[in-house]
Design a protein around this motif. Structure first.
Motif, short mmCIF file in Angstrom:
data_model
loop_
_atom_site.label_atom_id
_atom_site.label_comp_id
_atom_site.label_asym_id
_atom_site.label_seq_id
_atom_site.Cartn_x
_atom_site.Cartn_y
_atom_site.Cartn_z
N UNK A 1 0.84 -1.20 0.00
CA UNK A 1 0.00 0.00 0.00
C UNK A 1 0.88 1.24 0.00
N UNK A 2 0.50 2.21 -0.83
CA UNK A 2 1.33 3.41 -0.91
C UNK A 2 1.09 4.32 0.29
N UNK A 7 -6.39 8.64 0.52
CA UNK A 7 -7.57 7.78 0.67
C UNK A 7 -7.23 6.30 0.77
N UNK A 9 -5.44 4.07 -1.00
CA UNK A 9 -5.65 3.26 -2.19
C UNK A 9 -4.94 1.93 -1.98
N UNK A 10 -5.66 0.84 -2.19
CA UNK A 10 -5.06 -0.47 -1.91
C UNK A 10 -5.26 -1.41 -3.10
N UNK A 11 -4.43 -1.23 -4.13
CA UNK A 11 -4.55 -2.08 -5.31
C UNK A 11 -4.14 -3.51 -4.98
N UNK A 12 -3.39 -3.67 -3.90
CA UNK A 12 -2.96 -5.04 -3.59
C UNK A 12 -4.12 -5.87 -3.03
N UNK A 13 -5.26 -5.23 -2.78
CA UNK A 13 -6.43 -5.98 -2.31
C UNK A 13 -7.40 -6.30 -3.45
N UNK A 14 -7.10 -5.82 -4.64
CA UNK A 14 -8.05 -6.02 -5.74
C UNK A 14 -8.11 -7.50 -6.12
N UNK A 15 -9.32 -8.08 -6.11
CA UNK A 15 -9.42 -9.50 -6.40
C UNK A 15 -9.19 -9.82 -7.89
N UNK A 16 -8.46 -10.89 -8.16
CA UNK A 16 -8.32 -11.39 -9.54
C UNK A 16 -8.70 -12.87 -9.54
N UNK A 17 -9.00 -13.39 -10.72
CA UNK A 17 -9.39 -14.80 -10.82
C UNK A 17 -8.15 -15.66 -10.59
N UNK A 18 -8.20 -16.48 -9.56
CA UNK A 18 -6.99 -17.23 -9.19
C UNK A 18 -6.73 -18.44 -10.07
N UNK A 20 -6.87 -18.44 -13.16
CA UNK A 20 -6.68 -17.89 -14.49
C UNK A 20 -5.34 -18.21 -15.14
#
Lengths: 227, 251
Positions: A1-2, A7, A9-18, A20
């Protein structure tokens, strides 16, 4: 997290299809007939373990490469396609004759089944690799051998898989050549087994990253075989 | 009302190890009044020798052609034939690049997907893999399913001889507020192949992040986007080059 973001921003929490990750299926057809007894079978077992270890050390290959093993002499499905973490190399014993053609036919069936399940589950996959390692001549009935040769030739021309065979020392090179368009590679010295499996591992890792044309461009020769 | 655009193209682990340049490229353009948004992503073919030059040239040529088109024509009047002309322009730019460099045309093979968005209309077009996703109040939709063969790395390129049979074109007047374009490097992480739909949690989450950001956070957000694309989590699932371009309407 930066740290700098007000605010949080937490892109490391964004879900992706595992599930995949693209799969890179690899089939090993291994000669375990009586003639492999002694150093050959020991080196072969060590080679498979080395391949396994090497792939385990690569985060992407670990998820994408799937290994299946069939041994012949007698014919056994040692391991159906499994990812690197679920694949466990076992100690193969040398015994019996050499039903190589039957092993090829069984292996290619396994491969087709795997492709079917990839498609059913929506899993993307690369062109499968098949590696056959033998030190002898087949003991199949002629019609079985003929069917195996046709299956490999047809499969290769239909772009179904890439088939490589490796002839260990005193192998009947001429008869092995009937199997595939690609001439069998010769392993002159049994101590080169490790290098062969390293080559397999790097080819699989390359492919799990990019594409087969690139792999073959980067590794056009089986350089473990150089004197 | 205008669009905010966030984008990043990063080199995949495979290309890092083989010391190959990033073969993805993206381009975007916002008309001065904010009326039009143009977004383009290209993925140079792994097997092509000058893939990175190809993707860059193609995206820039397409942007040039689209901007020129919008100067003389209202987006509402754009036809399928007009869109095909954009492809023709991009293809001839690649052809010129090939002639000038003395390299083969197919050395510049690249995919391309683009969106041109206006007040009430949009055009989408694509050849190859990767995808365009739009989002409105009801959720997210993939515009064209990625074009690929049996194997994950088989696809179609702007340089293919049968290009004009492959081009997907959609002209739409359905309003949307969110737009994403990406290359195949992340497509399996953000799409659901069984249902041929999006993986909604990804888009909901990432657009929520963009929405909550303040005006002065643009640069930080792009850095964060790049970090995300290069993260171990993403790299364990894909080793290809990755491009993600995100845009949302704001007032």
């Amino acid at each position: 997290m930066s740290q700098g973001l007000i605010n949080q921003i937490a892109f490391d929490q964004i879900p992706v299809r595992k599930d995949g990750a693209r799969r890179c299926p690899c089939l090993l057809l291994l000669d375990t007939s009586q003639s492999m007894a002694g150093t050959s079978i020991r080196m072969l077992n060590e080679g498979v373990r080395l391949l396994h270890r090497d792939l385990q050390g690569d985060d992407h290959a670990r998820i994408s490469v799937e290994i299946a093993v069939i041994s012949f002499g007698p014919l056994r499905i040692i391991s159906d396609y499994a990812d690197v973490d679920r694949f466990h190399p076992m100690d193969l014993q040398a015994e019996g004759d050499t039903p190589m053609g039957q092993a090829v036919l069984t292996g290619l069936e396994l491969l087709e089944e795997r492709k079917k399940s990839y498609r059913a589950e929506g899993i993307p996959y690369y062109k499968p690799w098949v590696f056959l390692i033998t030190d002898g001549a087949y003991t199949d009935k002629p019609d079985v051998w003929k069917r195996a040769c046709e299956a490999v030739h047809d499969g290769e021309s239909a772009n179904k898989f890439a088939f490589f065979s490796l002839a260990v020392e005193e192998c009947d090179h001429k008869r092995l050549s009937e199997l595939s368009n690609r001439p069998p590679a010769k392993l002159r010295d049994i101590s080169k087994f490790a290098e062969f499996f390293k080559w397999v591992s790097s080819s699989l890792r390359d492919q799990s990253r990019s594409n087969p044309e690139e792999v073959l461009k980067l590794r056009p020769t089986l350089d473990w075989n150089q004197a | 009302m205008t669009w905010r655009v966030f984008s990043s193209s990063v080199q995949g682990e495979s290309h890092k190890q083989s010391e190959t340049e990033c073969q993805d490229y993206h381009a975007s353009w916002l008309s001065p009044c904010g009326r039009y948004l143009v977004a383009i992503v290209c993925d140079g073919a792994g097997s092509a020798n000058s893939a990175s030059a190809g993707s860059r040239c193609c995206a820039n040529a397409a942007r040039e052609a689209i901007v020129a088109m919008l100067e003389t024509q209202d987006l509402a009047d754009v036809t399928v034939d007009d869109v095909k002309m954009l492809w023709k322009y991009a293809r001839s730019a690649l052809s010129k690049l090939s002639e000038d460099s003395g390299q083969e045309f197919k050395d510049f093979a690249t995919t391309m997907a683009f969106a041109v968005v206006g007040d009430a209309n949009a055009i989408f077009s694509q050849v190859g893999d990767g995808a365009i996703v739009t989002g409105d109040e009801d959720g997210f939709n993939v515009v064209f399913w990625p074009q690929s063969g049996e194997y994950a790395n088989q696809t179609y390129f702007v340089t293919d001889t049968d290009l004009y049979d492959r081009i997907e074109i959609r002209i739409s007047s359905h309003p949307f507020q969110k737009l994403a374009l990406f290359t195949d490097g992340i497509q399996e992480l953000v799409l659901e192949p069984r249902e041929r739909t999006v993986f909604p949690a990804f888009f909901e989450s990432i657009f929520a992040q963009l929405n909550s950001a303040t005006d002065d956070q643009h640069e930080l957000l792009e850095q964060e986007l790049e970090r995300f694309l290069m993260s171990d989590r993403v790299n364990s699932l894909t080793s290809d080059d990755k491009t993600l371009l995100l845009a949302f309407k704001y007032t």
